[in-house]
Design an enzyme around this catalytic site. Structure first.
Site, PDB file in Angstrom:
ATOM      1  N   GLU A 177      32.235  60.172 126.688  1.00 59.58           N
ATOM      2  CA  GLU A 177      33.110  59.900 127.836  1.00 59.58           C
ATOM      3  C   GLU A 177      32.322  59.159 128.903  1.00 59.58           C
ATOM      4  O   GLU A 177      31.126  59.379 129.040  1.00 59.58           O
ATOM      5  CB  GLU A 177      33.602  61.225 128.451  1.00 59.58           C
ATOM      6  CG  GLU A 177      34.364  62.110 127.486  1.00 59.58           C
ATOM      7  CD  GLU A 177      34.558  63.529 128.043  1.00 59.58           C
ATOM      8  OE1 GLU A 177      34.227  63.788 129.206  1.00 59.58           O
ATOM      9  OE2 GLU A 177      35.047  64.374 127.275  1.00 59.58           O
ATOM     10  N   CYS A 195      20.289  14.233 150.728  1.00 59.92           N
ATOM     11  CA  CYS A 195      19.245  15.275 150.778  1.00 59.92           C
ATOM     12  C   CYS A 195      18.784  15.611 149.357  1.00 59.92           C
ATOM     13  O   CYS A 195      19.610  15.852 148.467  1.00 59.92           O
ATOM     14  CB  CYS A 195      19.820  16.523 151.445  1.00 59.92           C
ATOM     15  SG  CYS A 195      18.755  17.969 151.341  1.00 59.92           S
ATOM     16  N   CYS A 236      17.961  20.892 158.369  1.00 53.06           N
ATOM     17  CA  CYS A 236      17.802  21.215 156.951  1.00 53.06           C
ATOM     18  C   CYS A 236      16.313  21.351 156.631  1.00 53.06           C
ATOM     19  O   CYS A 236      15.529  20.466 156.956  1.00 53.06           O
ATOM     20  CB  CYS A 236      18.430  20.110 156.103  1.00 53.06           C
ATOM     21  SG  CYS A 236      18.041  20.284 154.346  1.00 53.06           S
ATOM     22  N   LYS A 238      30.619  58.605 132.306  1.00 57.69           N
ATOM     23  CA  LYS A 238      30.148  59.563 133.306  1.00 57.69           C
ATOM     24  C   LYS A 238      30.599  59.066 134.667  1.00 57.69           C
ATOM     25  O   LYS A 238      30.038  58.139 135.236  1.00 57.69           O
ATOM     26  CB  LYS A 238      28.626  59.700 133.262  1.00 57.69           C
ATOM     27  CG  LYS A 238      28.125  60.791 134.191  1.00 57.69           C
ATOM     28  CD  LYS A 238      26.674  61.132 133.938  1.00 57.69           C
ATOM     29  CE  LYS A 238      26.224  62.359 134.697  1.00 57.69           C
ATOM     30  NZ  LYS A 238      26.292  62.224 136.137  1.00 57.69           N
ATOM     31  N   CYS A 269      15.378  18.166 154.161  1.00 57.02           N
ATOM     32  CA  CYS A 269      15.396  16.762 154.590  1.00 57.02           C
ATOM     33  C   CYS A 269      15.413  16.596 156.111  1.00 57.02           C
ATOM     34  O   CYS A 269      15.459  15.471 156.605  1.00 57.02           O
ATOM     35  CB  CYS A 269      16.588  16.038 153.969  1.00 57.02           C
ATOM     36  SG  CYS A 269      18.147  16.531 154.728  1.00 57.02           S
ATOM     37  N   LYS A 278      22.091  58.088 130.647  1.00 57.20           N
ATOM     38  CA  LYS A 278      22.285  57.301 131.856  1.00 57.20           C
ATOM     39  C   LYS A 278      22.136  55.794 131.628  1.00 57.20           C
ATOM     40  O   LYS A 278      21.432  55.362 130.718  1.00 57.20           O
ATOM     41  CB  LYS A 278      21.256  57.740 132.923  1.00 57.20           C
ATOM     42  CG  LYS A 278      21.369  59.190 133.315  1.00 57.20           C
ATOM     43  CD  LYS A 278      22.588  59.492 134.152  1.00 57.20           C
ATOM     44  CE  LYS A 278      22.392  59.094 135.579  1.00 57.20           C
ATOM     45  NZ  LYS A 278      21.909  60.139 136.464  1.00 57.20           N
ATOM     46  N   CYS A 322      23.935  21.199 155.419  1.00 58.22           N
ATOM     47  CA  CYS A 322      23.063  20.064 155.664  1.00 58.22           C
ATOM     48  C   CYS A 322      23.965  18.829 155.635  1.00 58.22           C
ATOM     49  O   CYS A 322      24.789  18.676 154.731  1.00 58.22           O
ATOM     50  CB  CYS A 322      22.009  19.990 154.564  1.00 58.22           C
ATOM     51  SG  CYS A 322      21.275  18.359 154.371  1.00 58.22           S
ATOM     52  N   ASP A 347      31.158  58.575 138.460  1.00 58.60           N
ATOM     53  CA  ASP A 347      30.213  58.735 139.562  1.00 58.60           C
ATOM     54  C   ASP A 347      30.948  59.220 140.815  1.00 58.60           C
ATOM     55  O   ASP A 347      31.291  58.450 141.697  1.00 58.60           O
ATOM     56  CB  ASP A 347      29.505  57.399 139.823  1.00 58.60           C
ATOM     57  CG  ASP A 347      28.199  57.608 140.555  1.00 58.60           C
ATOM     58  OD1 ASP A 347      27.804  58.777 140.740  1.00 58.60           O
ATOM     59  OD2 ASP A 347      27.570  56.607 140.933  1.00 58.60           O
ATOM     60  N   TYR A 368      37.835  66.884 132.612  1.00 59.25           N
ATOM     61  CA  TYR A 368      37.146  66.664 131.337  1.00 59.25           C
ATOM     62  C   TYR A 368      36.669  67.939 130.635  1.00 59.25           C
ATOM     63  O   TYR A 368      36.086  67.857 129.572  1.00 59.25           O
ATOM     64  CB  TYR A 368      35.971  65.699 131.513  1.00 59.25           C
ATOM     65  CG  TYR A 368      35.129  65.924 132.760  1.00 59.25           C
ATOM     66  CD1 TYR A 368      34.414  67.099 132.943  1.00 59.25           C
ATOM     67  CD2 TYR A 368      35.061  64.937 133.740  1.00 59.25           C
ATOM     68  CE1 TYR A 368      33.644  67.299 134.080  1.00 59.25           C
ATOM     69  CE2 TYR A 368      34.291  65.125 134.886  1.00 59.25           C
ATOM     70  CZ  TYR A 368      33.579  66.310 135.049  1.00 59.25           C
ATOM     71  OH  TYR A 368      32.830  66.497 136.170  1.00 59.25           O
TER      72      TYR A 368
HETATM   73  S1  IVH Z   1      30.905  67.524 131.660  1.00 61.43           S
HETATM   74  C1  IVH Z   1      28.817  71.277 131.022  1.00 61.43           C
HETATM   75  N1  IVH Z   1      31.976  65.131 131.665  1.00 61.43           N
HETATM   76  O1  IVH Z   1      28.185  64.794 135.775  1.00 61.43           O
HETATM   77  C2  IVH Z   1      29.379  69.949 131.230  1.00 61.43           C
HETATM   78  N2  IVH Z   1      30.603  65.789 133.502  1.00 61.43           N
HETATM   79  O2  IVH Z   1      25.294  65.833 135.770  1.00 61.43           O
HETATM   80  C3  IVH Z   1      29.699  69.707 132.626  1.00 61.43           C
HETATM   81  N3  IVH Z   1      30.409  64.098 135.243  1.00 61.43           N
HETATM   82  O3  IVH Z   1      28.435  67.903 137.336  1.00 61.43           O
HETATM   83  C4  IVH Z   1      30.077  68.367 132.943  1.00 61.43           C
HETATM   84  N4  IVH Z   1      31.689  62.589 134.296  1.00 61.43           N
HETATM   85  O4  IVH Z   1      30.052  66.012 138.066  1.00 61.43           O
HETATM   86  C5  IVH Z   1      31.191  66.019 132.312  1.00 61.43           C
HETATM   87  N5  IVH Z   1      32.996  63.046 131.561  1.00 61.43           N
HETATM   88  C6  IVH Z   1      32.224  63.933 132.212  1.00 61.43           C
HETATM   89  C7  IVH Z   1      31.633  63.652 133.464  1.00 61.43           C
HETATM   90  C8  IVH Z   1      30.824  64.613 134.084  1.00 61.43           C
HETATM   91  C9  IVH Z   1      30.941  62.874 135.353  1.00 61.43           C
HETATM   92  C10 IVH Z   1      29.490  64.695 136.249  1.00 61.43           C
HETATM   93  C11 IVH Z   1      29.869  66.085 136.675  1.00 61.43           C
HETATM   94  C12 IVH Z   1      28.681  66.927 136.368  1.00 61.43           C
HETATM   95  C13 IVH Z   1      27.592  65.936 136.323  1.00 61.43           C
HETATM   96  C14 IVH Z   1      26.469  66.424 135.467  1.00 61.43           C
END
Ligand code: IVH
Length: 662
Positions: free
Chosen positions: A111, A428, A405, A113, A408, A311, A423, A115, A223
């Site tokens: 999935e 130039c 400039c 991640k 030139c 990451k 310019c 932010d 999630y």
């Molecule tokens: S699962 C035990 N799924 O990442 C599993 N976390 O560093 C718990 N996060 O605290 C998290 N997208 O805030 C999961 N698709 C995703 C996520 C996700 C972002 C964040 C979440 C968590 C942190 C972990």
């Protein structure tokens, strides 16, 4: 229709469009049309207060103002994730699991991640009763009132077979487009803007006044399930499907992958797509699919052994501004640039960042010696996000913008209504070198080997005084240049000769008419079919071309009114450059069709495929939507493929595509 019926209908419509926008990334109506629905509902509810319910979308405006947030003890600890950065580290993670489970290959769910920040939601018999932040994992803060303002957080689950108690985990975040709009609105009101979506999501959720939270465009994805009464799931996929069926927003962008190779493929595909996604992500979350494996694997301190965050390289890093200098572009635009202490950001080493123009430089108040955050996003040039003013020592030097400039010495002028300074000398050397480089670009005349440095050297040595001069170069002159061997000189001459055989759209684009990009060049070529017709065209003629308005028409007319520009065109034609008019094609498989290319194409490159489609009257788009007619899926196609399937878009393999071209 009775007001009660219309109210019910409007609520249904609003919920539907929230789902399209927030959950599926695929809105069907404009923001204005959406706002109109909400306004209509608000109006009816105001006239018939009896029809107002707590679950109505109009009620997500906040109201509660707290002194402090109450503490909430999570029924089950909220875990965080371990991180990996390199292939080898993920391989180790996978190996540990295979060993412990005595399995040859493990199936994972991947999935994005998100932010943002982690939250927990509690539903009793389908009704949202409490929500909290993660806190230290055991105890968080009660932010229920604030969460209720999130448009795609269901206050009442619409699904069937709802469990008596359901506690889910997810992420609150802000979409890029919403973030941009919010900052623009804050700026217009003279208020302070946010640095990035993550910070603003976190700040918005921790507001004691829920009306402030309501004014911020927060989004939600769930999630995981923490606690659920009376249900068991064999796999994570089943869990996500159940969440979806109950009516919770689950990110549709997930992939099931096997072993290291499968996960690496998903990671690479997501990284490639990162900048096209509507929200910010910082990696891929990889989770073991099987629930029995998860139970057996357990956890270490605060993170599970069954999941990991792989990451992406960071996109924002701190570094120092060594020096500020200015660069002169092909149109004379003077751009301030910051020279930085090299820093690794977004997967590459960055040593320069653009400061755009003088206004931007003043607004950000960047000074030589400042510590700054730099950011790299997409293909764009790295930029300075913010100066870390707390780290100033007093030795930093404000930059004085030049009035002449730097190349030139001609005077620098600011055009009325524009932020850029230019310019004023068309001869130039920096402008000329810029025009040469643009002329040689792959999508213009495509002269391989004629890069920035070489253009500068040729201008410096006086070898050329216009782009037409390129066609008069010979081996002797070129080998006279520093670090230019006979072989590379010959290769360059060959490339220059090959470029004579070109198309009218490339030729028009290569001329570097201000504001004429590739798309306009194409439209002009199709309309006029011959360069002299374009050169003679009046303002009215020009405005008959698709997407050409009065300003662009004036820019084109102005360009050809310069005797020097007309002379360059004639000299190019004299030198043997032959711009072919666009082919007229009979209607076929691609006429009027919008096509999306995804994955790796092996029989031809992306550019080639694009050209082939356009030649046949089709259009190539970067993202899949309802309007897409066809998706060409190459190897390792990722989320665009998933989306096309969801939307029922016709999908062909690369081989089938090649057949269609015939
Ligand atoms: S699962 C035990 N799924 O990442 C599993 N976390 O560093 C718990 N996060 O605290 C998290 N997208 O805030 C999961 N698709 C995703 C996520 C996700 C972002 C964040 C979440 C968590 C942190 C972990």
């Amino acid at each position: 229709m009775k007001p009660a019926e219309r109210v019910a209908e409007l609520r249904k419509l609003i919920a539907y469009h929230n789902h399209r926008y927030y959950t599926l990334d695929s809105p069907e109506i404009s923001d204005a049309a959406y706002d109109a629905l909400v306004r209509e509902l608000t109006k009816i509810e105001a006239a018939f207060p009896d029809l107002v319910t707590a679950e109505s979308p109009t009620q997500r405006v906040g109201g509660a103002v707290l002194d402090k947030f109450e503490k909430v003890t999570h029924r089950q600890q909220m875990l965080s994730l371990g991180n990996v950065f390199e292939d080898a580290e993920f391989q180790e993670f996978d190996e540990r699991i295979r060993k412990a489970m005595n399995a040859e290959e493990v199936q994972y769910v991947c999935e994005p991640k998100m932010d943002g920040l982690a939250i927990e939601l509690v539903y009793e018999k389908g009704r949202f009763v409490q929500g909290s932040t993660r806190g230290d994992g055991a105890i968080g803060e009660d932010v229920t009132e604030n969460l209720k303002t999130i448009k795609n957080l269901p206050l009442e689950l619409p699904g069937k077979d709802l469990p008596p108690l359901l506690e889910v985990r997810g992420e609150v975040f802000i979409r890029k487009a919403d973030f941009k709009r919010m900052n623009e609105q804050l700026l217009a009101k003279g208020e302070e803007t946010f640095v990035n979506p993550r910070n603003s999501a976190a700040g918005s959720l921790r507001q004691l006044d829920s009306r402030v939270t309501a004014s911020r465009p927060l989004s939600l994805y769930v999630y995981e399930i923490g606690v659920v009464d009376g249900r068991e799931f064999a796999t994570h996929v089943e869990k996500l499907d159940a969440l979806t069926a109950w009516g919770l927003p689950v990110n549709p962008r997930r992939t099931v992958a096997k072993g290291f190779a499968g996960v690496k493929g998903a990671w690479s595909a997501l990284l490639a797509e990162r900048h096209d996604l509507p929200y910010e992500i910082d990696g891929l979350v990889v989770k073991v699919d099987r629930s029995d494996f998860r139970t057996r694997l357990g956890q270490v301190s605060k993170s599970p052994r069954w999941a990991v965050a792989w990451k992406f390289p960071p996109e924002e890093m701190e570094t120092k501004v060594e020096r500020i200098l200015v660069q002169v572009g092909r149109t004379g635009a003077i751009t301030p640039l910051a020279e930085l202490t090299p820093v690794f950001v977004g997967g590459v080493t960055v040593s320069r960042a653009t400061l755009h123009n003088e206004d931007e430089l003043r607004r950000k108040d960047v000074r030589e010696g400042d510590q700054v955050f730099v950011r790299r996003a997409g293909d764009v040039i790295p930029e300075i996000v913010k100066v870390i003013t707390a780290k100033r020592t007093g030795a930093e030097k404000p930059f004085v913008f030049p009035t002449t400039c730097p190349v030139c010495q001609a005077p620098v002028k600011k055009v009325e209504g524009e932020a850029v300074q230019r310019c004023t000398n068309r001869a130039c050397p920096a402008q000329l070198a810029g025009r040469l480089r643009h002329f040689a670009t792959r999508t213009a005349m495509d002269i391989d080997g004629l890069g920035e440095k070489l253009c500068e050297a040729m201008v410096d040595k006086g070898l050329v005084t216009s782009v037409a001069g390129l066609y008069r170069l010979d081996l002797d002159t070129l080998t006279g240049l520093e670090r230019m061997g006979e072989k590379s000189a010959q290769n360059l001459l060959d490339a220059i000769t090959r470029s004579k055989d070109t198309t009218l759209r490339r030729f028009i684009y290569a001329l570097g008419i201000p504001d004429v990009g590739e798309a306009t060049a194409k439209a002009l070529a199709e309309h006029f079919r011959e360069v002299h017709a374009l050169m003679k065209a009046s303002l009215e003629d020009l405005q008959k071309v698709k997407d050409v308005g009065p300003e662009l028409a004036a820019s084109i007319r102005g360009f050809f009114d310069e005797p020097e520009n007309r002379a360059v065109v004639e000299a190019l034609l004299q030198a043997g450059v032959k711009p072919k008019p666009p082919e007229v094609v009979a209607a076929g498989a691609f006429t009027g069709k919008t096509v999306v290319l995804t994955g790796t194409l092996s029989a031809m490159g992306r550019d080639e495929a694009k050209e082939a489609i356009e030649k046949r009257g089709g259009k190539v788009s970067g993202s899949v939507s309802k309007k897409t007619d066809l998706l060409v899926a190459g190897e390792e196609a990722g989320s665009k493929l998933t989306k096309a399937k969801e939307l029922g878009v016709k999908i062909v393999t690369e081989a089938e595509f090649v057949e269609l071209l015939k």
